[in-house]
Design a protein around this motif. Structure first.
Motif, short mmCIF file in Angstrom:
data_model
loop_
_atom_site.label_atom_id
_atom_site.label_comp_id
_atom_site.label_asym_id
_atom_site.label_seq_id
_atom_site.Cartn_x
_atom_site.Cartn_y
_atom_site.Cartn_z
N TYR A 1 55.11 26.82 53.04
CA TYR A 1 54.53 25.88 52.07
C TYR A 1 53.01 25.89 52.12
CZ TYR A 1 59.08 24.11 50.73
OH TYR A 1 60.36 24.00 50.23
N GLN A 2 52.44 26.04 53.30
CA GLN A 2 50.98 26.13 53.40
C GLN A 2 50.47 27.35 52.65
OE1 GLN A 2 50.07 26.12 57.58
NE2 GLN A 2 50.42 23.92 57.79
N GLU A 3 51.11 28.48 52.84
CA GLU A 3 50.67 29.72 52.19
C GLU A 3 50.88 29.65 50.68
OE1 GLU A 3 48.59 33.06 52.36
OE2 GLU A 3 49.11 31.92 54.15
N LEU A 4 51.98 29.08 50.27
CA LEU A 4 52.26 28.95 48.83
C LEU A 4 51.22 28.03 48.17
CD1 LEU A 4 54.18 29.87 46.62
CD2 LEU A 4 55.59 27.88 47.13
N MET A 5 50.89 26.92 48.82
CA MET A 5 49.87 26.03 48.26
C MET A 5 48.51 26.72 48.21
SD MET A 5 50.65 22.07 49.30
CE MET A 5 50.28 22.25 51.03
N LYS A 6 48.17 27.47 49.24
CA LYS A 6 46.90 28.22 49.21
C LYS A 6 46.88 29.20 48.06
CE LYS A 6 45.98 28.25 54.17
NZ LYS A 6 45.93 29.12 55.36
N ALA A 7 48.00 29.88 47.84
CA ALA A 7 48.08 30.85 46.75
C ALA A 7 47.83 30.16 45.41
CB ALA A 7 49.44 31.55 46.75
#
Length: 122
Positions: free
Chosen positions: A36-42
């Motif tokens: 979820y952290q990586e998806l939000m950053k994307a």
């Protein structure tokens, strides 16, 4: 500044795809928090670069306003808002499984693709 903004918008999709590949790997590993952290950053970085909104001014309201000014449909604007809200909620809430993670991942890819199509038409 115009050249910097142009380059950011030009490479926004490429950078988002790179982050989405990382998120996909985390999804397959079942690492919910980092996924979820990586998806939000994307999503945040993509919107920042594509809409040329500085990171310091990046928030949901600015994104929605900027997208409306660029004649992006309300359905797509709402889709990005929903994705960000779901990621924020799911990253802290217990119980979201791989099915939910896979769904939000697919929705993110579709939303980015639709926004890319919108900008290519312009």
């Amino acid at each position: 500044n115009a050249d910097i903004d142009f380059m950011k918008t030009k490479r926004a999709n490429k950078i988002a795809l790179k982050r989405l590949r990382i998120a996909d790997k985390l999804l397959r590993e079942g690492n919910k928090t980092l996924f979820y952290q990586e998806l939000m950053k994307a999503i945040w970085n993509y919107l920042s670069d594509q809409l040329t909104i500085p990171a310091a001014e990046l928030n949901k309201e600015n994104i929605q306003t900027n997208m409306s000014m660029r004649e992006i449909g309300p359905t797509l604007i709402q889709k990005f808002s929903d994705i960000l809200n779901e990621c924020e909620f799911a990253s802290y809430a217990p119980g979201s499984g791989n099915a939910e993670m896979s769904n939000i991942y697919q929705e993110s890819i579709e939303a980015i693709s639709k926004l890319e199509e919108h900008f290519k038409k312009k």
